[in-house]
Write a protein that holds these residues in place. Structure first.
Motif, mmCIF file in Angstrom:
data_model
loop_
_atom_site.group_PDB
_atom_site.id
_atom_site.type_symbol
_atom_site.label_atom_id
_atom_site.label_comp_id
_atom_site.label_asym_id
_atom_site.label_seq_id
_atom_site.Cartn_x
_atom_site.Cartn_y
_atom_site.Cartn_z
ATOM 1 N N THR A 98 38.289 45.623 31.366
ATOM 2 C CA THR A 98 38.674 46.863 30.702
ATOM 3 C C THR A 98 37.022 47.549 30.385
ATOM 4 O OG1 THR A 98 40.591 45.752 29.809
ATOM 5 C CG2 THR A 98 39.731 47.682 28.651
ATOM 6 N N VAL A 99 37.079 48.751 31.053
ATOM 7 C CA VAL A 99 35.758 49.572 30.799
ATOM 8 C C VAL A 99 35.854 50.355 29.524
ATOM 9 C CG1 VAL A 99 34.316 51.162 31.827
ATOM 10 C CG2 VAL A 99 35.333 49.619 33.217
ATOM 11 N N ALA A 100 36.922 51.015 29.471
ATOM 12 C CA ALA A 100 37.344 51.775 28.134
ATOM 13 C C ALA A 100 39.056 51.845 28.217
ATOM 14 C CB ALA A 100 36.665 52.950 28.195
ATOM 15 N N GLU A 101 39.365 52.524 27.045
ATOM 16 C CA GLU A 101 40.922 52.762 27.102
ATOM 17 C C GLU A 101 41.446 53.501 28.169
ATOM 18 O OE1 GLU A 101 44.680 52.446 25.691
ATOM 19 O OE2 GLU A 101 42.894 51.597 24.675
ATOM 20 N N GLY A 102 42.031 52.974 29.032
ATOM 21 C CA GLY A 102 42.786 53.708 30.330
ATOM 22 C C GLY A 102 41.952 53.565 31.488
ATOM 23 N N ILE A 103 40.833 52.782 31.360
ATOM 24 C CA ILE A 103 40.306 52.463 32.491
ATOM 25 C C ILE A 103 39.955 50.893 32.885
ATOM 26 C CG2 ILE A 103 37.786 52.935 33.471
ATOM 27 C CD1 ILE A 103 37.451 55.199 31.997
ATOM 28 N N GLU A 104 40.503 50.369 33.785
ATOM 29 C CA GLU A 104 40.538 49.034 34.222
ATOM 30 C C GLU A 104 40.148 48.711 35.592
ATOM 31 O OE1 GLU A 104 43.429 45.059 33.734
ATOM 32 O OE2 GLU A 104 44.045 46.881 33.268
ATOM 33 N N VAL A 105 39.277 48.088 35.775
ATOM 34 C CA VAL A 105 38.727 47.508 37.209
ATOM 35 C C VAL A 105 39.331 46.372 37.470
ATOM 36 C CG1 VAL A 105 36.995 47.149 38.653
ATOM 37 C CG2 VAL A 105 36.681 48.951 37.104
ATOM 38 N N VAL A 106 40.098 45.839 38.691
ATOM 39 C CA VAL A 106 40.645 44.741 38.910
ATOM 40 C C VAL A 106 39.748 44.318 40.117
ATOM 41 C CG1 VAL A 106 42.766 43.510 40.032
ATOM 42 C CG2 VAL A 106 42.921 45.460 38.406
ATOM 43 N N ILE A 107 39.241 43.128 40.069
ATOM 44 C CA ILE A 107 38.559 42.444 41.133
ATOM 45 C C ILE A 107 39.083 41.303 41.557
ATOM 46 C CG2 ILE A 107 36.027 41.551 41.559
ATOM 47 C CD1 ILE A 107 35.363 43.079 39.000
ATOM 48 N N ASP A 108 39.201 41.216 43.028
ATOM 49 C CA ASP A 108 39.875 39.878 43.625
ATOM 50 C C ASP A 108 38.345 39.561 44.220
ATOM 51 O OD1 ASP A 108 40.810 37.925 45.179
ATOM 52 O OD2 ASP A 108 42.737 39.167 45.489
ATOM 53 N N PRO A 109 37.636 38.557 43.704
ATOM 54 C CA PRO A 109 36.476 38.044 44.212
ATOM 55 C C PRO A 109 36.743 37.306 45.689
ATOM 56 C CG PRO A 109 36.818 37.290 42.086
ATOM 57 C CD PRO A 109 37.757 37.806 42.274
ATOM 58 N N GLN A 110 37.786 36.832 45.943
ATOM 59 C CA GLN A 110 37.924 35.920 47.157
ATOM 60 C C GLN A 110 38.207 36.955 48.315
ATOM 61 O OE1 GLN A 110 41.324 33.161 47.406
ATOM 62 N NE2 GLN A 110 40.552 32.223 49.180
ATOM 63 N N ARG A 111 38.761 37.960 47.958
ATOM 64 C CA ARG A 111 39.238 39.035 48.945
ATOM 65 C C ARG A 111 37.768 39.739 49.257
ATOM 66 N NH1 ARG A 111 44.054 42.331 47.972
ATOM 67 N NH2 ARG A 111 43.584 43.255 49.902
ATOM 68 N N ALA A 112 37.254 40.054 48.296
ATOM 69 C CA ALA A 112 36.141 41.017 48.399
ATOM 70 C C ALA A 112 34.796 40.161 48.875
ATOM 71 C CB ALA A 112 35.683 41.575 46.947
ATOM 72 N N GLY A 113 34.761 38.785 48.970
ATOM 73 C CA GLY A 113 33.762 37.906 49.438
ATOM 74 C C GLY A 113 32.569 38.019 48.059
ATOM 75 N N LEU A 114 32.996 37.853 47.113
ATOM 76 C CA LEU A 114 31.765 37.891 45.971
ATOM 77 C C LEU A 114 31.806 36.549 45.126
ATOM 78 C CD1 LEU A 114 32.908 41.435 44.272
ATOM 79 C CD2 LEU A 114 31.220 41.119 45.834
ATOM 80 N N SER A 115 30.479 36.273 45.322
ATOM 81 C CA SER A 115 30.294 34.811 44.251
ATOM 82 C C SER A 115 30.472 35.311 42.836
ATOM 83 C CB SER A 115 28.865 34.433 44.743
ATOM 84 O OG SER A 115 27.989 35.347 44.110
ATOM 85 N N PRO A 116 30.638 34.352 42.003
ATOM 86 C CA PRO A 116 30.644 34.619 40.602
ATOM 87 C C PRO A 116 29.519 35.406 39.955
ATOM 88 C CG PRO A 116 31.243 32.256 40.983
ATOM 89 C CD PRO A 116 30.648 32.992 42.534
ATOM 90 N N GLU A 117 28.315 35.089 40.595
ATOM 91 C CA GLU A 117 27.221 35.707 40.299
ATOM 92 C C GLU A 117 27.021 37.245 40.541
ATOM 93 O OE1 GLU A 117 23.606 37.141 38.719
ATOM 94 O OE2 GLU A 117 24.540 35.144 38.179
ATOM 95 N N ALA A 118 27.680 37.548 41.800
ATOM 96 C CA ALA A 118 27.925 38.885 42.233
ATOM 97 C C ALA A 118 28.932 39.655 41.440
ATOM 98 C CB ALA A 118 28.355 39.042 43.915
ATOM 99 N N VAL A 119 29.918 38.910 41.111
ATOM 100 C CA VAL A 119 30.976 39.416 40.150
ATOM 101 C C VAL A 119 30.412 39.913 38.952
ATOM 102 C CG1 VAL A 119 33.059 39.236 38.981
ATOM 103 C CG2 VAL A 119 32.982 38.383 41.188
#
Length: 158
Positions: A98-119
């Motif tokens: 949740t970046v701000a009211e009304g702004i949310e980013v959804v991250i699927d680390p597995q599909r994006a191929g991101l490590s926990p550190e990269a997230v």
């Protein structure tokens, strides 16, 4: 036997080490996924390279990669493996930022191929960029967001 020589296995022993049926090992050799053994028939011997190939194939097939795609990867096609299509009823774990009211980013680390550190780095970058954009916006306009209604904030009108 020389201590420096690489290990040599008969088909049955290789199959046990790779946790695959001998028939599957023979099939992988037949279709060219695994190198041919030294020798023929019952005298055929497999080495560490064969075991590594089989373990890699097992890993990729367990991840749902097709044998055709595995062939491409083994012959130099660039990884990463494309993500599997999401099946009905499949479950995935996502992070919601949740970046701000009304702004949310959804991250699927597995599909994006991101490590926990990269997230974590991605989240820090998003928040830094948002704060910088807010700073620019605040400098251009002295409107207090608490005193504006939601529609005015979305439209960007004071």
């Amino acid at each position: 036997m020389n201590a420096d020589a690489s290990p040599s296995y008969p088909l049955a022993e290789l199959a046990v080490l790779a946790d695959l049926p001998p028939r599957t090992v023979r099939y992988y050799v037949q279709i060219g996924l695994v190198d041919r053994p030294e020798g023929e028939t019952r005298a055929a011997r497999y080495g560490a390279r064969h075991l590594e190939q089989l373990l890699q194939i097992r890993k990729w097939t367990a991840a749902g990669v097709s044998l055709e795609r595995i062939r491409e990867l083994l012959h130099g096609a660039p990884p990463p493996v494309p993500p599997r299509e999401r099946a009905i009823g499949s479950v995935s774990v996502c992070s919601h930022l949740t970046v701000a009211e009304g702004i949310e980013v959804v991250i699927d680390p597995q599909r994006a191929g991101l490590s926990p550190e990269a997230v974590r780095q991605f989240i820090q970058g998003v928040m830094t960029a948002f704060k910088a954009a807010q700073g620019e916006e605040d400098g251009a306009s002295q409107v207090d967001p608490a005193n504006t209604n939601k529609n005015e904030r979305q439209a960007g009108e004071p």
